[in-house]
Design an enzyme around this catalytic site. Structure first.
Site, PDB file in Angstrom:
ATOM      1  N   LYS A  56       0.857  -1.180   0.000  1.00 39.19           N
ATOM      2  CA  LYS A  56       0.000   0.000   0.000  1.00 39.19           C
ATOM      3  C   LYS A  56       0.895   1.233   0.000  1.00 39.19           C
ATOM      4  O   LYS A  56       1.644   1.471   0.952  1.00 39.19           O
ATOM      5  CB  LYS A  56      -0.907  -0.017   1.222  1.00 39.19           C
ATOM      6  CG  LYS A  56      -1.823   1.186   1.315  1.00 39.19           C
ATOM      7  CD  LYS A  56      -2.820   1.038   2.451  1.00 39.19           C
ATOM      8  CE  LYS A  56      -3.662   2.281   2.604  1.00 39.19           C
ATOM      9  NZ  LYS A  56      -4.641   2.153   3.681  1.00 39.19           N
ATOM     10  N   LYS A  74      -2.014  -1.587  -4.018  1.00 44.22           N
ATOM     11  CA  LYS A  74      -2.896  -0.420  -3.996  1.00 44.22           C
ATOM     12  C   LYS A  74      -2.061   0.851  -4.006  1.00 44.22           C
ATOM     13  O   LYS A  74      -1.107   0.921  -3.230  1.00 44.22           O
ATOM     14  CB  LYS A  74      -3.734  -0.505  -2.720  1.00 44.22           C
ATOM     15  CG  LYS A  74      -4.600   0.675  -2.417  1.00 44.22           C
ATOM     16  CD  LYS A  74      -5.158   0.548  -1.035  1.00 44.22           C
ATOM     17  CE  LYS A  74      -5.911   1.818  -0.716  1.00 44.22           C
ATOM     18  NZ  LYS A  74      -6.332   1.889   0.633  1.00 44.22           N
TER      19      LYS A  74
HETATM   20  C1  PBG Z   1      -7.600   3.375   5.385  1.00 42.73           C
HETATM   21  C2  PBG Z   1      -7.799   3.211   3.929  1.00 42.73           C
HETATM   22  C3  PBG Z   1      -7.564   4.149   2.922  1.00 42.73           C
HETATM   23  C4  PBG Z   1      -8.008   3.566   1.737  1.00 42.73           C
HETATM   24  C5  PBG Z   1      -8.465   2.291   2.040  1.00 42.73           C
HETATM   25  N1  PBG Z   1      -8.310   2.082   3.400  1.00 42.73           N
HETATM   26  C6  PBG Z   1      -7.071   5.527   3.005  1.00 42.73           C
HETATM   27  C7  PBG Z   1      -5.735   5.816   3.500  1.00 42.73           C
HETATM   28  O1  PBG Z   1      -4.894   4.935   3.721  1.00 42.73           O
HETATM   29  O2  PBG Z   1      -5.488   6.997   3.712  1.00 42.73           O
HETATM   30  C8  PBG Z   1      -8.012   4.218   0.386  1.00 42.73           C
HETATM   31  C9  PBG Z   1      -9.064   3.723  -0.556  1.00 42.73           C
HETATM   32  C10 PBG Z   1      -9.360   4.636  -1.694  1.00 42.73           C
HETATM   33  O3  PBG Z   1      -8.713   5.686  -1.898  1.00 42.73           O
HETATM   34  O4  PBG Z   1     -10.282   4.305  -2.449  1.00 42.73           O
HETATM   35  N2  PBG Z   1      -6.431   2.863   5.892  1.00 42.73           N
HETATM   36 ZN    ZN Z   2      -6.059   3.676   7.977  1.00 46.27          ZN
END
Ligand code: PBG
Ligand code: ZN
Length: 326
Positions: free
Chosen positions: A196, A249
């Protein structure tokens, strides 16, 4: 007479039937997951301004939304909770009567065949908006792990089929696996947000889930977009810790990462998340008449599958299912 012999690629491109026959990558609704925002306080329900077509749902009315998803033969939803109250510990995340357990129970009561994936993180539930416990202005990795575990067990107990830790705490997969097994939830699967990135493409999501950090950013735990060897190490570590599925992601700007993780860690199904910013960019351009939304959606999702993703999480999932039927 042609001056020399050359390969005529167009022979197989001239007819739709032949094009379909030699198509290497397919897109099917059965490979899609639809993200769902559920609000504990019905007053927080309604359209998400920065994501046209996406809404926060109240518990009442969730059944109707689930019916629409199931009718399109989309096999799974990814749940995000929006709590009525936030605090420093993010207690709404692990409250057994919190919004996610309540939503899981309602979905499972209405449609036991709908697979429910529950996102596990604290940022939607903490007053400061960070994904874990704050100590000395930093996210404390090890203090956060037991809270993530409590949340995962609460979601499993409510009936979630899969829990998806997204906080990027080191050791989160091993911690969740041990806690789930301890509680007897051997069959609850873990979808690890293994790779991520600290991406600006999460902007609209933070609006939807009201989880933007009140200070600082997430770069101390999410990955640097410049790195790919580290992605392979993250994926391998999460697989070794017991992840049943791995995620990359965002998706569209990270197709190389998807392809490399696919090869490097072949033992787990690979999921890619086409995130909120990817969705909103397409929506905005289409709203201006600058691109053909339907064709761009199908093209981007096919590219994510072609790169090596088995499953794609997308806010376009319902639209795609409709396109595929037409
Ligand atoms: C929370 C989370 C996020 C997303 C999924 N889970 C945001 C972040 O990490 O700030 C992003 C999903 C999206 O942008 O569609 N941890
Ligand atoms: Zn989070």
């Amino acid at each position: 007479m042609t001056p020399y012999s050359f390969k005529r690629f167009r022979r197989l491109r001239g007819r739709p039937a032949l094009r379909r026959m030699v198509q290497e990558t397919t897109l099917s609704m059965t490979d899609l997951v639809y993200p769902l925002f559920v609000a504990q306080d019905a007053r927080d329900a309604g359209p998400v301004k920065s994501m046209p077509g996406v809404a926060r749902h109240a518990l009442d009315g969730l059944e109707r939304e689930i019916e629409q998803i199931a009718a399109r033969r989309i096999p799974a939803v990814l749940l995000f909770g929006i709590p009525a109250r936030k605090d420093d510990q993010g207690s709404g995340a692990w409250d057994p009567d919190g919004i996610v357990p309540a939503a899981v129970r309602r979905i499972k009561a209405a449609r036991p065949d709908m697979a429910v994936i529950a996102d596990v993180c604290l940022c939607e539930y903490t007053a400061h908006g960070h994904c874990g416990i704050i100590r000395d202005d930093r996210v404390d990795n090890d203090a956060t792990l037991p809270l993530l575990a409590r949340a995962a067990v609460a979601y499993a107990r409510a009936g979630a089929d899969v829990v998806a830790p997204s906080s990027m705490m080191d050791g989160q997969v091993a911690t969740l696996r041990a806690a789930l097994d301890d509680a007897g939830h051997y069959d609850t699967a873990i979808l690890a947000y293994a790779v991520k990135y600290a991406s600006a493409l999460y902007g609209p999501f933070r609006d939807a889930a009201a989880c933007a950090p009140k200070f600082g950013d997430r770069r101390s735990h999410q990955m640097d977009p410049a790195n790919i060897r580290e992605a392979l190490a993250e994926a391998a570590a999460d697989a070794a810790e017991g992840a049943d599925m791995l995620m990359v992601k965002p998706a569209g700007a990270y197709l190389d990462v998807i392809a490399r993780v696919r090869e490097h860690v072949p033992q787990a199904p690979l999921v890619a998340y086409q995130v909120s910013g990817e969705y909103s960019m397409i929506k905005a351009a289409a709203a201006n008449g600058w691109i053909d939304e339907r064709r761009v959606v199908l093209e981007t999702l096919t590219a994510i599958r072609r790169a090596g993703a088995d499953v794609v999480i997308s806010y376009f999932a319902k639209d795609v299912a409709d396109y595929l039927v037409e």
